[in-house]
Design an enzyme around this catalytic site. Sequence first.
Site, PDB file in Angstrom:
ATOM      1  N   GLU A 402       0.729  -1.085  -0.012  1.00 11.00           N
ATOM      2  CA  GLU A 402      -0.025   0.052   0.008  1.00 11.00           C
ATOM      3  C   GLU A 402       0.819   1.414   0.140  1.00 11.00           C
ATOM      4  OE1 GLU A 402      -3.213   0.241  -0.348  1.00 11.00           O
ATOM      5  OE2 GLU A 402      -4.099  -1.671   0.068  1.00 11.00           O
ATOM      6  N   GLU A 433       7.092 -22.007   7.581  1.00  7.82           N
ATOM      7  CA  GLU A 433       7.359 -21.131   8.878  1.00  7.82           C
ATOM      8  C   GLU A 433       8.445 -21.839   9.878  1.00  7.82           C
ATOM      9  OE1 GLU A 433       4.188 -21.623  12.359  1.00  7.82           O
ATOM     10  OE2 GLU A 433       3.301 -21.002  10.512  1.00  7.82           O
TER      11      GLU A 433
END
Length: 610
Positions: A402, A433
């Site tokens: 963004e 992960e």
Amino acid sequence: MNRKREHFIGIEGGGTKTIAIISDAEPTVLYRVELGPGNLRLLNDGELREMLGRIAATFANPHAIGIGMAGARTEADRERVRKAVAEIWGSVPVAVTNDLEIALEAQPTEIPTRVLVLSGTGSCCFGRRGSREAKVGGWGHLLGDRGSGHDIAINALRETIYQFDRNGRWGPLGEGILRALVLNEPNELIAWVQRASKAEIAALAPVVFATSKDAVSKRVLETAAESLARDAVNCALRLVKRNEPVAFVLSGSVLLKQPEFAKEISGSIKKSFPKAEVVPLQREAAWGAVELARQAAKGATAGGKRKSARAASEWYVPEFRPGESPTEQRNRRSMRFHELSTRAMMDLMLETEGETLPAVRKERKSILAAVELAAKTLQAGGRIFYVGAGTSGRLGILDASECPPTFRVSPEMVQGIIAGGQTAIWQAVEGAEDDAEAGARAMQFRGVKRKDVVIGIAASGRTPFVWGALGQARKLGVKTVLICFNPALKIETKQKPDVLIAPNLGPEILTGSTRLKSGTATKIILNTISTIAMVRIGKVVSNLMVDLNPSNVKLRDRAIRIIRELTGCSAEDAQAALEKNGWVVKKAWAALKKRRLGPRQRGKLWRASR
């Protein structure tokens, strides 16, 4: 079979087939099992268990197991295999590695530096000296595999077509290719090559060797031999100097079935390494896996105790205590959640989400420290890196993505890194992960530098991928921040990040579902960090985004409104100024203000608009 004797299973998972050897301590082959392709990257967990289960059906009670699989590149990959083995064989000791290492183990030598030169469907060079390793190639047929069967075949196809276009000659190589494929003329190759697999293309390599006296074939094979020999030499040079002895082991169907090709490569290697010993692999690589199984059995029983099958990592990860972490505790108010009415479920969720902001507020001091660190980093020309896994990683990528449209900054200024890479943005990547090494490598290959800041995001506070990234960042002298929702997390003093943000959100409505309150809190914290950091580098005037990128109709309307708010001009004048200045709001604003200001005021305005 006598169960009192020691028995070992060695498994080689290759790109085209999987071989398992069940051996005793002599070693003698008791059983040999051959299955389909065993590239870990191409097998899902169910397929992996099925393959191992078929081997277990032959022998269910080994003393230890050694496995080398193509595609087992990371600790997360190896852990996947260990888990599958545990489901099939229980707590049997297991050693897991890649197919390259077991090939080296299968060829004993007294020379401490060994380099495997592999050319089959694909190609790779892998070297080892003690604990040091080097690897050249192995990038797959689209990026590398020089000197492989696929490389030889695809270059032969291209060169044959090129020569046909150039002089109209369709020689012995072209004839051999059409004969092998049962095709009638060159145009039919277009459709065939578009649907052919890597293995099907590589299967044409024997045609090139069979026509080696043809000028085109000879040129293709010389180029392939030169490339593979050069890769082997470069691999060795990463471990030793040219005047030291090195054992080069030739492996793969191309090198083992084409002795003249292997001889040419051997000669090229010896020119660079006079003390080189170049030998073909004498037995199947699965024997190297058997040797690893023996070592695993010895290690498991050393001192009368069985060692853990999990390989140690150099990267620190805090101990996980599920009972202490709010993210893993059960929420008493939602114990009968599934029995509630839809309205009652909605009310409870909204009430619970409403607890997020007060909890985050209590961490204002730590958040302020992170904001100031981020702002100073950007002001000094550094960058912000968010690192996370799953929801945490996705939220980091969201905030980073963004920033360019909102503040007209380079995509490099704020970056998101997620365990498992691009695929993990929209779907889970198994084991990603858990790989601390991968987090550390991401810091290396994304070019993190001392003047940057790395912000780790881990709801539980102990995601290995995140800690690997933080650990590597510390090694580089980079400032670090950790955002987590486990205030009970115990971190060794020397491993603590520069800033720790750990709000106590309490248990989630759905136990362990950290996309809920933890996700909301993460979004709030990241919004705060990036927004204020951008304000501090001049991307906002008043509460207006004076550096937004007007890339669509809505944002162009907003840009016009911003100019009108700042100058009081008409919509027509604002649009004209924006069009004249390439829709860069700051430049349009400065241009309009210049009409009304004197030289000194213009100078101040120009500096403010930079």
